[in-house]
Design an enzyme around this catalytic site. Structure first.
Site, PDB file in Angstrom:
ATOM      1  CE1 TYR A 144      -3.794   2.377   0.454  1.00  0.00           C
ATOM      2  CE2 TYR A 144      -2.583   3.258   2.327  1.00  0.00           C
ATOM      3  CZ  TYR A 144      -3.623   3.354   1.422  1.00  0.00           C
ATOM      4  OH  TYR A 144      -4.481   4.416   1.483  1.00  0.00           O
ATOM      5  CG  ASP A 239       5.701   3.595   1.024  1.00  0.00           C
ATOM      6  OD1 ASP A 239       5.945   4.271   2.047  1.00  0.00           O
ATOM      7  OD2 ASP A 239       4.553   3.346   0.620  1.00  0.00           O
ATOM      8  CE  LYS A 267       0.680   4.776   8.173  1.00  0.00           C
ATOM      9  NZ  LYS A 267       0.695   3.925   7.016  1.00  0.00           N
TER      10      LYS A 267
HETATM   11  C1  LIG Z   1       0.107   4.434   5.669  1.00  0.00           C
HETATM   12  C2  LIG Z   1       0.913   4.200   4.472  1.00  0.00           C
HETATM   13  C3  LIG Z   1       0.856   5.062   3.376  1.00  0.00           C
HETATM   14  C4  LIG Z   1      -0.139   6.183   3.262  1.00  0.00           C
HETATM   15  O1  LIG Z   1       0.066   7.177   4.213  1.00  0.00           O
HETATM   16  P1  LIG Z   1      -1.151   8.188   4.546  1.00  0.00           P
HETATM   17  O2  LIG Z   1      -0.535   9.162   5.513  1.00  0.00           O
HETATM   18  O3  LIG Z   1      -2.232   7.344   5.132  1.00  0.00           O
HETATM   19  O4  LIG Z   1      -1.566   8.834   3.290  1.00  0.00           O
HETATM   20  C5  LIG Z   1       1.748   4.860   2.344  1.00  0.00           C
HETATM   21  N1  LIG Z   1       2.643   3.857   2.378  1.00  0.00           N
HETATM   22  C6  LIG Z   1       2.710   3.001   3.420  1.00  0.00           C
HETATM   23  C7  LIG Z   1       3.746   1.923   3.426  1.00  0.00           C
HETATM   24  C8  LIG Z   1       1.842   3.141   4.494  1.00  0.00           C
HETATM   25  O5  LIG Z   1       1.896   2.254   5.498  1.00  0.00           O
END
Ligand SMILES: *Cc1c(COP(=O)(O)O)cnc(C)c1O
Length: 429
Positions: A144, A239, A267
Site C-alpha cells: 500500500y 516507501d 507516520k
Molecule cells: C500508511 C501508508 C501510506 C499512506 O500514508 P497516509 O498518511 O495514510 O496517506 C503509504 N505507504 C505506506 C507503506 C503506508 O503504510
C-alpha cells in the site's frame, strides 16, 4: 464490556460521514461489530467514549512509537501554537527538521515535506517519471502506497481487507501504467522489466511490507531489485512511510543495508500530526519545483505545529541510543509469549516480525506474499480480534495489517496481552 456510547456515536456518525469514519479500515467492516470511538490516550493505553481502557497495538497506525501523548511532544506543540498555526512562508524550523532527517536517514541530500504518506508516494512517482522520462512503474501485490489513483492496483491495507478488485474511478489509462508483481518474486520482476524495456521509471516497494500483515523481504530480494534498477536505469523507491524511523533511526535502508534512490516517509515523522516527506540524492531531487519543473506544492506543507511535533519525536529517537534495542526486546518477548500459547493451542499459525512490527496469520504455509496472506484463515482472525478487544487489547481490525509495538508497553502489558491471546484462542476454536 459496555460500549454503548460508541454504538450511539457510530449510528450518529453514519448520518453525516460516509460509513461513519474518515478512513475505511477504522470502520471494523471486515471484523464486524461497532468501531470504538476514542476519547483520549496516554502511553500504551487508549480510552474509549465509555471509559474502557485498551492496550494499543495500532498506535495511530505507527506514529506513537514512544506511546500516546508523549510529554515532550505535547509540550513542544503547546509552546509553539500561540505563534500562529500556519504562515504559508518559510520558517527556520523547517530547516532544522530537514537537517535532522538528513542526519538520521541514509541517501537523503534534499527532503520535501508534505502532509501525508499518500502525497509523499505520489510525488515520488511523479519525480521518478519526470527524472527518467518513462511512464510506467512497478509495485508489489499487497503493498500500500496511499490512495493516489496509480497505487490502487492490487493494493494492500483497506483495499485488500475489503477485497476491492478494481477501484471505480481509477481509469484504465492510469492503471495500465502500474505494473504489479508478487512480493519476493525477483524472477517475475526481471521478466516484467524485460517485457517493458526502457519504459519503467521506478520500482516502489515497502522494504518490509506492513499492509498485508507483516511480510519480510527474503534474503537477496531487495538486493536483486537494487541491481536490476542500476542495470536498467530505473529508480528504486523505498516507501518507508511505515518503516521509517521505526526499524532504525535510518529506517529500513539502515537496518537492511540497502540504498534507495528515493525514500518516502509518513507516520512516525509527524508524531501523529499530518506529515509526510520524500527525499533522495541531489541529482534526482533537484528536478522538483522550484529548482526544476516537476511541480509539487502544498499550502500547509511544513506546517509549524506538524514540524515541531515531528522534530521533537525524531530528536528523541535519535538521542536515545538504547531505544531501538528496547523495542526489539519488547517485540521478542511478546513473540515468544505468543509462540508458547499458539503452540499449546495446536492449530496452524505463522508469526512474522521485524523490529517493532509483528503480525499473526492463521496459516499452514509460510506467509511471504499477498497470495499466502490471503490464503490464511482470516475469518478466524476476525473472531480472534473481537475476543482480544473484549479483553482490553486493541489490535488492528484486519489480518492485512501490522501490529505496532510501542516503547510505552510494559512487561505487565505484554503479559496481559499474551494471557488474553491464550484465552481468546480457547474461546474461538
Ligand atoms: C500508511 C501508508 C501510506 C499512506 O500514508 P497516509 O498518511 O495514510 O496517506 C503509504 N505507504 C505506506 C507503506 C503506508 O503504510
Amino acid at each position: 464490556m459496555i460500549q454503548a456510547k460508541s454504538e450511539q456515536l457510530f449510528s450518529r456518525a453514519q448520518q453525516s460521514i460516509p460509513g461513519g469514519v474518515n478512513s475505511p479500515v477504522r470502520a471494523f467492516k471486515s471484523v464486524g461489530g461497532t468501531p470504538l470511538f476514542m476519547q483520549r490516550a496516554e502511553g500504551a493505553y487508549m480510552y474509549d467514549a465509555d471509559g474502557n481502557r485498551y492496550i494499543d497495538y495500532i498506535n495511530s497506525w505507527g506514529p506513537m512509537i514512544l506511546g500516546h501523548a508523549y510529554a515532550p511532544v505535547v509540550k513542544a506543540i503547546q509552546d509553539k501554537v500561540a505563534d500562529s498555526t500556519s504562515f504559508g512562508a518559510p520558517t527556520e524550523l523547517e530547516i532544522e527538521m530537514a537537517e535532522l532527517i538528513k542526519s538520521m536517514a541514509p541517501n537523503v541530500d534534499l527532503i520535501r515535506m508534505v502532509n501525508s504518506g499518500t502525497e509523499a508516494c505520489m510525488s515520488a512517482i511523479r519525480l521518478a517519471r519526470g527524472y527518467t522520462g518513462r511512464n510506467k512503474f512497478i509495485k508489489f501485490e499487497g503493498c500500500y502506497h496511499g490512495h493516489a489513483d496509480c497505487f490502487l492496483v492490487k493494493a494492500g491495507s483497506g483495499v485488500a481487507t475489503f477485497n476491492i478488485q478494481q477501484v471505480p474511478g481509477v481509469t484504465a489509462g492510469v492503471a495500465s501504467d502500474t505494473l504489479t508483481c508478487a512480493y519476493n518474486d525477483l524472477d517475475a520482476v526481471k521478466a516484467l522489466v524485460a517485457a517493458h524495456k526502457d519504459e519503467i521509471a521506478a520500482i516502489i516497494i515497502e522494504p518490509v511490507a506492513g499492509n498485508m500483515g507483516c511480510i519480510l523481504p527474503e534474503p537477496g530480494f531487495l538486493e536483486g531489485l537494487r541491481t536490476l534498477c542500476d542495470a536498467e536505469g530505473m529508480l528504486l523507491i523505498f516507501d518507508e512511510v511505515m518503516t521509517g524511523f521505526r526499524l532504525a533511526p535510518g529506517g529500513a535502508q539502515q537496518r537492511l543495508h540497502i540504498d534507495a534512490d528515493l525514500v518516502t516517509y509518513g507516520k512516525v515523522i509527524g508524531a501523529g500530526m499530518p506529515v509526510g516527506a520524500f527525499g533522495g540524492r541531489k541529482e534526482i531531487m533537484q528536478h522538483i519545483a522550484p529548482l526544476g519543473n516537476v511541480y509539487q506544492a502544498g499550502t500547509l506543507s511544513g506546517n509549524p505545529l506538524a514540524m515541531i511535533a515531528g522534530y521533537t519525536l525524531l530528536k528523541e529517537l535519535k538521542e536515545q541510543p538504547g531505544l531501538y534495542a528496547a523495542l526489539d526486546e519488547k517485540t521478542a518477548y511478546l513473540r515468544q509469549g505468543l509462540d508458547t500459547v499458539l503452540q499449546q493451542w495446536g492449530q496452524p499459525y505463522v508469526i512474522n516480525s521485524l523490529g517493532s512490527m509483528l503480525s499473526i496469520h492463521f496459516s499452514e504455509q509460510p506467509v511471504n506474499d499477498f497470495a499466502s496472506a490471503a490464503a490464511a484463515n482470516n475469518g478466524r482472525f476476525n473472531k480472534f480480534f473481537h475476543a482480544m478487544l473484549c479483553r482490553g487489547v486493541y489490535l488492528p481490525p484486519s489480518a492485512f495489517e501490522t501490529w505496532f509495538i510501542s516503547n510505552a508497553l510494559s512487561t505487565a502489558d505484554l503479559d496481559h496481552t499474551i494471557k488474553a491471546v491464550a484465552e481468546s484462542l480457547a474461546e474461538i476454536s
